[in-house]
Design an enzyme around this catalytic site. Structure first.
Site, PDB file in Angstrom:
ATOM      1  N   TYR A  53      -0.042 -16.118  11.099  1.00 34.30           N
ATOM      2  CA  TYR A  53       0.100 -16.336   9.820  1.00 34.30           C
ATOM      3  C   TYR A  53      -0.309 -17.956   9.420  1.00 34.30           C
ATOM      4  O   TYR A  53       0.292 -18.757  10.214  1.00 34.30           O
ATOM      5  CB  TYR A  53       1.362 -16.036   8.961  1.00 34.30           C
ATOM      6  CG  TYR A  53       1.334 -15.702   7.582  1.00 34.30           C
ATOM      7  CD1 TYR A  53       0.547 -14.883   6.943  1.00 34.30           C
ATOM      8  CD2 TYR A  53       2.094 -16.622   6.774  1.00 34.30           C
ATOM      9  CE1 TYR A  53       0.372 -14.637   5.530  1.00 34.30           C
ATOM     10  CE2 TYR A  53       2.047 -16.357   5.383  1.00 34.30           C
ATOM     11  CZ  TYR A  53       1.374 -15.658   4.794  1.00 34.30           C
ATOM     12  OH  TYR A  53       1.385 -15.490   3.447  1.00 34.30           O
ATOM     13  N   ASN A 152      -4.784   3.453  -0.071  1.00 36.87           N
ATOM     14  CA  ASN A 152      -3.289   3.910  -0.146  1.00 36.87           C
ATOM     15  C   ASN A 152      -2.177   2.947   0.087  1.00 36.87           C
ATOM     16  O   ASN A 152      -0.975   3.101   0.416  1.00 36.87           O
ATOM     17  CB  ASN A 152      -3.041   5.125   0.905  1.00 36.87           C
ATOM     18  CG  ASN A 152      -3.396   4.554   2.245  1.00 36.87           C
ATOM     19  OD1 ASN A 152      -4.371   4.076   2.465  1.00 36.87           O
ATOM     20  ND2 ASN A 152      -2.409   4.930   3.289  1.00 36.87           N
ATOM     21  N   SER A 153      -2.940   1.584   0.242  1.00 38.49           N
ATOM     22  CA  SER A 153      -1.936   0.321   0.716  1.00 38.49           C
ATOM     23  C   SER A 153      -1.001   0.283  -0.750  1.00 38.49           C
ATOM     24  O   SER A 153      -1.440   0.646  -1.731  1.00 38.49           O
ATOM     25  CB  SER A 153      -2.696  -0.794   1.140  1.00 38.49           C
ATOM     26  OG  SER A 153      -3.578  -1.264  -0.108  1.00 38.49           O
ATOM     27  N   VAL A 155      -1.096  -2.554  -2.136  1.00 37.09           N
ATOM     28  CA  VAL A 155      -1.880  -3.256  -3.100  1.00 37.09           C
ATOM     29  C   VAL A 155      -3.022  -2.342  -3.976  1.00 37.09           C
ATOM     30  O   VAL A 155      -3.108  -2.315  -4.868  1.00 37.09           O
ATOM     31  CB  VAL A 155      -2.869  -4.475  -2.242  1.00 37.09           C
ATOM     32  CG1 VAL A 155      -3.928  -4.950  -3.193  1.00 37.09           C
ATOM     33  CG2 VAL A 155      -1.997  -5.421  -1.734  1.00 37.09           C
ATOM     34  N   ARG A 175      -8.383   6.637   4.893  1.00 33.22           N
ATOM     35  CA  ARG A 175      -8.809   6.950   6.280  1.00 33.22           C
ATOM     36  C   ARG A 175      -8.228   8.326   6.412  1.00 33.22           C
ATOM     37  O   ARG A 175      -8.760   8.985   7.461  1.00 33.22           O
ATOM     38  CB  ARG A 175      -7.981   6.298   7.335  1.00 33.22           C
ATOM     39  CG  ARG A 175      -8.531   4.797   7.451  1.00 33.22           C
ATOM     40  CD  ARG A 175      -8.381   4.209   8.605  1.00 33.22           C
ATOM     41  NE  ARG A 175      -6.613   3.852   8.750  1.00 33.22           N
ATOM     42  CZ  ARG A 175      -6.204   3.398   9.911  1.00 33.22           C
ATOM     43  NH1 ARG A 175      -6.907   3.037  11.042  1.00 33.22           N
ATOM     44  NH2 ARG A 175      -5.250   3.143  10.053  1.00 33.22           N
ATOM     45  N   GLY A 240      -7.397  -9.376   3.202  1.00 27.40           N
ATOM     46  CA  GLY A 240      -6.574  -8.997   4.349  1.00 27.40           C
ATOM     47  C   GLY A 240      -7.493  -8.572   5.437  1.00 27.40           C
ATOM     48  O   GLY A 240      -8.786  -8.317   5.322  1.00 27.40           O
ATOM     49  N   GLY A 241      -6.867  -8.591   6.605  1.00 25.10           N
ATOM     50  CA  GLY A 241      -7.746  -8.139   7.830  1.00 25.10           C
ATOM     51  C   GLY A 241      -7.177  -7.007   8.567  1.00 25.10           C
ATOM     52  O   GLY A 241      -6.798  -7.150   9.845  1.00 25.10           O
ATOM     53  N   MET A 242      -6.592  -5.680   8.038  1.00 30.98           N
ATOM     54  CA  MET A 242      -5.992  -4.822   8.923  1.00 30.98           C
ATOM     55  C   MET A 242      -6.784  -4.503  10.284  1.00 30.98           C
ATOM     56  O   MET A 242      -5.931  -4.091  11.340  1.00 30.98           O
ATOM     57  CB  MET A 242      -5.851  -3.509   7.999  1.00 30.98           C
ATOM     58  CG  MET A 242      -4.701  -3.746   6.937  1.00 30.98           C
ATOM     59  SD  MET A 242      -3.294  -4.460   7.109  1.00 30.98           S
ATOM     60  CE  MET A 242      -2.694  -3.322   8.352  1.00 30.98           C
ATOM     61  N   PHE A 264      -8.912 -14.790  -0.855  1.00 26.67           N
ATOM     62  CA  PHE A 264      -8.030 -14.897  -1.785  1.00 26.67           C
ATOM     63  C   PHE A 264      -6.558 -14.902  -1.071  1.00 26.67           C
ATOM     64  O   PHE A 264      -6.453 -13.914  -0.204  1.00 26.67           O
ATOM     65  CB  PHE A 264      -7.768 -13.705  -2.749  1.00 26.67           C
ATOM     66  CG  PHE A 264      -6.546 -13.739  -3.710  1.00 26.67           C
ATOM     67  CD1 PHE A 264      -6.527 -14.469  -4.814  1.00 26.67           C
ATOM     68  CD2 PHE A 264      -5.504 -13.083  -3.261  1.00 26.67           C
ATOM     69  CE1 PHE A 264      -5.356 -14.508  -5.806  1.00 26.67           C
ATOM     70  CE2 PHE A 264      -4.327 -13.081  -3.829  1.00 26.67           C
ATOM     71  CZ  PHE A 264      -4.134 -13.750  -5.408  1.00 26.67           C
TER      72      PHE A 264
HETATM   73  N1  LIG Z   1      -4.279 -12.279   0.879  1.00 31.82           N
HETATM   74  C1  LIG Z   1      -2.926 -12.032   0.211  1.00 31.82           C
HETATM   75  O1  LIG Z   1      -2.356 -12.705  -0.951  1.00 31.82           O
HETATM   76  C2  LIG Z   1      -2.494 -10.810   0.234  1.00 31.82           C
HETATM   77  C3  LIG Z   1      -1.376 -10.347  -0.350  1.00 31.82           C
HETATM   78  C4  LIG Z   1      -0.663  -9.035  -0.190  1.00 31.82           C
HETATM   79  C5  LIG Z   1      -1.195  -8.213   0.899  1.00 31.82           C
HETATM   80  N2  LIG Z   1      -2.292  -8.504   1.565  1.00 31.82           N
HETATM   81  C6  LIG Z   1      -2.825  -7.786   2.442  1.00 31.82           C
HETATM   82  O2  LIG Z   1      -3.482  -6.541   1.914  1.00 31.82           O
HETATM   83  C7  LIG Z   1      -3.504  -5.500   2.749  1.00 31.82           C
HETATM   84  C8  LIG Z   1      -2.475  -4.479   2.300  1.00 31.82           C
HETATM   85  O3  LIG Z   1      -1.318  -4.980   2.283  1.00 31.82           O
HETATM   86  P1  LIG Z   1      -0.085  -3.699   1.925  1.00 31.82           P
HETATM   87  O4  LIG Z   1       1.261  -4.401   2.165  1.00 31.82           O
HETATM   88  O5  LIG Z   1      -0.333  -3.451   0.525  1.00 31.82           O
HETATM   89  O6  LIG Z   1      -0.499  -2.558   3.165  1.00 31.82           O
HETATM   90  P2  LIG Z   1       0.421  -1.390   3.360  1.00 31.82           P
HETATM   91  O7  LIG Z   1       1.187  -0.792   2.125  1.00 31.82           O
HETATM   92  O8  LIG Z   1       1.368  -1.808   4.472  1.00 31.82           O
HETATM   93  O9  LIG Z   1      -0.599  -0.406   3.726  1.00 31.82           O
HETATM   94  C9  LIG Z   1      -1.472  -0.987   5.048  1.00 31.82           C
HETATM   95  C10 LIG Z   1      -2.864  -0.137   4.687  1.00 31.82           C
HETATM   96  O10 LIG Z   1      -3.800  -0.988   5.752  1.00 31.82           O
HETATM   97  C11 LIG Z   1      -4.171   0.350   6.428  1.00 31.82           C
HETATM   98  N3  LIG Z   1      -4.676   0.162   7.774  1.00 31.82           N
HETATM   99  C12 LIG Z   1      -3.440  -0.048   8.828  1.00 31.82           C
HETATM  100  N4  LIG Z   1      -4.161  -0.510   9.877  1.00 31.82           N
HETATM  101  C13 LIG Z   1      -5.576  -0.271   9.717  1.00 31.82           C
HETATM  102  C14 LIG Z   1      -6.785  -0.401  10.555  1.00 31.82           C
HETATM  103  N5  LIG Z   1      -6.672  -0.527  11.843  1.00 31.82           N
HETATM  104  N6  LIG Z   1      -7.955   0.174  10.010  1.00 31.82           N
HETATM  105  C15 LIG Z   1      -8.006   0.573   8.766  1.00 31.82           C
HETATM  106  N7  LIG Z   1      -6.876   0.645   7.851  1.00 31.82           N
HETATM  107  C16 LIG Z   1      -5.946   0.130   8.287  1.00 31.82           C
HETATM  108  C17 LIG Z   1      -3.384   1.451   6.106  1.00 31.82           C
HETATM  109  O11 LIG Z   1      -4.212   2.522   6.247  1.00 31.82           O
HETATM  110  P3  LIG Z   1      -3.563   4.043   6.804  1.00 31.82           P
HETATM  111  O12 LIG Z   1      -2.456   4.527   5.872  1.00 31.82           O
HETATM  112  O13 LIG Z   1      -4.736   5.022   6.998  1.00 31.82           O
HETATM  113  O14 LIG Z   1      -2.947   3.751   8.223  1.00 31.82           O
HETATM  114  C18 LIG Z   1      -3.010   1.263   4.645  1.00 31.82           C
HETATM  115  O15 LIG Z   1      -3.833   1.411   3.694  1.00 31.82           O
HETATM  116  C19 LIG Z   1      -2.983  -6.135   4.171  1.00 31.82           C
HETATM  117  O16 LIG Z   1      -3.888  -6.809   4.886  1.00 31.82           O
HETATM  118  C20 LIG Z   1      -2.091  -7.572   3.767  1.00 31.82           C
HETATM  119  O17 LIG Z   1      -2.138  -8.376   4.800  1.00 31.82           O
HETATM  120  C21 LIG Z   1      -2.840  -9.864   1.330  1.00 31.82           C
END
Ligand SMILES: NC(=O)c1ccc[n+]([C@@H]2O[C@H](COP(=O)([O-])OP(=O)(O)OC[C@H]3O[C@@H](n4cnc5c(N)ncnc54)[C@H](OP(=O)(O)O)[C@@H]3O)[C@@H](O)[C@H]2O)c1
Length: 326
Positions: A53, A152-153, A155, A175, A240-242, A264
């Site tokens: 991070y 479905n995340s 966000v 997915r 994000g880069g899951m 962002f």
């Molecule tokens: N830049 C920023 O300021 C900021 C702020 C907040 C969040 N984020 C980013 O936003 C993203 C979502 O965060 P969240 O907390 O909302 O997530 P979350 O609710 O924990 O959900 C995770 C999501 O990622 C998907 N995922 C997980 N592994 C994956 C893979 N290998 N390939 C494809 N999809 C995958 C999941 O799909 P499945 O259910 O199908 O596994 C689910 O849709 C993350 O990357 C997080 O780091 C960034």
């Protein structure tokens, strides 16, 4: 005794995290003692524990970035507006995966009345991100389309719900087939599987209208498909880069369709903003929760000491957040 989840080195969460017990602190003059209500588990926690991070904590570190607690004891000389029983945000730089916190009242944000503690615990990272992605990247007007992966995340579900409240239309990619109906119930216009077929189906589904804004939190081929689905001159923002792969873009779309790419990061942005901006952003999130009944799906709550099971659950398929409680 108080409890916290700590790590003495950076690495995979399940390998480096451990439970530590310590004596519950007492608030001194001008301090407040808070007891954890709920802490959230976010993908960025794994980055912080893993050492990838942007902003890392010195080791040994307590984990967790987001949560809320209840004021337990107020020290002498604390402003009278802070009272035992109030629900407050765990301050941003205070690790959230611990049962007790000593806080300086100046840094405390009080949760507005009528908000459930579980929802409040998930309100400070993903909802403000969804809000700013929709409001600050490009100008969107009612009826415009937005496309996103990871629909479905947390966000993603906030993007769907805020967009509906603002009169925008959403295309969400997921997915798993079983997520399509629940996301439509939340207000999503179109939900499709994130595969090579969907860009060809969109023209008919949106009656030829194309998204001006694409939201990418996965990377790899998924972002390439988003770009192929966009309107000329549109912007694709990566936050994000899951999948861990680099963002892949189809070169001809950047050249011939004038697609713009940007990034962002909420944490970096908020570090440049005054407290009034940050509080008004949080207030806006809570207004959406109250007036538009927007919510974050919660999949399960675990006790702090069950953090390993919670993280295993977090890392697998789910629809909603995994929370920790004392
Ligand atoms: N830049 C920023 O300021 C900021 C702020 C907040 C969040 N984020 C980013 O936003 C993203 C979502 O965060 P969240 O907390 O909302 O997530 P979350 O609710 O924990 O959900 C995770 C999501 O990622 C998907 N995922 C997980 N592994 C994956 C893979 N290998 N390939 C494809 N999809 C995958 C999941 O799909 P499945 O259910 O199908 O596994 C689910 O849709 C993350 O990357 C997080 O780091 C960034």
């Amino acid at each position: 005794m108080a409890k916290r989840i700590i790590h003495k080195s950076y690495g995979k969460a399940l390998e480096v995290l451990e439970l530590e017990q310590y004596e519950a602190p007492e608030p001194k003059q001008g301090e407040i003692l808070i007891k954890l209500a709920y802490a959230n588990i976010n993908p960025s926690d794994m980055g912080m524990i893993g050492g990838s991070y942007k902003h890392l904590r010195d080791l040994p570190a307590t984990a967790g970035r987001e949560g809320v607690g209840i004021i337990e004891t107020v020290g002498s000389d604390v402003p009278s507006k802070f009272k035992p029983g109030q629900l407050v945000k765990i301050p941003s730089d205070t690790p959230a995966w611990q049962s007790h916190f000593i806080c300086d009242p100046e840094s405390l944000y009080t949760i507005p009345e009528g908000i459930e503690a579980e929802q409040a615990a998930t309100a400070f990272i993903n909802p403000p991100t969804a809000l700013l992605l929709l409001k600050d990247i490009v100008t969107l007007n009612q009826g415009d389309w937005v496309i996103q992966n990871a629909g479905n995340s947390a966000v993603g579900t906030w993007v769907i719900q805020i967009a509906k409240a603002l009169g925008l239309h959403t295309i969400s990619l997921v997915r798993r087939e079983e997520l399509i109906e629940p996301l439509k119930q939340m207000g999503a216009d179109i939900v499709l599987l994130d595969d090579d077929e969907y860009p060809k189906q969109l023209k008919e589904l949106t009656k030829g209208q194309k998204p001006k804004l694409a939201l990418n939190s996965i990377g790899g081929q998924s972002v390439s498909r988003l770009i192929k689905s966009m309107a000329n001159g549109g912007t694709c923002v990566t936050f994000g880069g899951m999948v861990g792969d680099p963002v892949r873009f189809p070169t001809r779309y950047l050249i011939f369709n004038d697609i713009h790419l940007c990034g962002f990061h909420l944490d970096t942005l908020l570090r440049t903003k005054p407290q009034e901006y940050i509080e008004s952003l949080y207030n806006e999130v809570f207004d959406f929760i109250k007036s538009d009944h927007i919510h974050t799906p919660i999949e399960k709550v675990y006790a702090l000491e069950d953090f390993s099971v919670a993280i295993e659950h977090f890392s697998g398929p789910r629809f909603g957040k995994i929370l920790l409680r004392p």
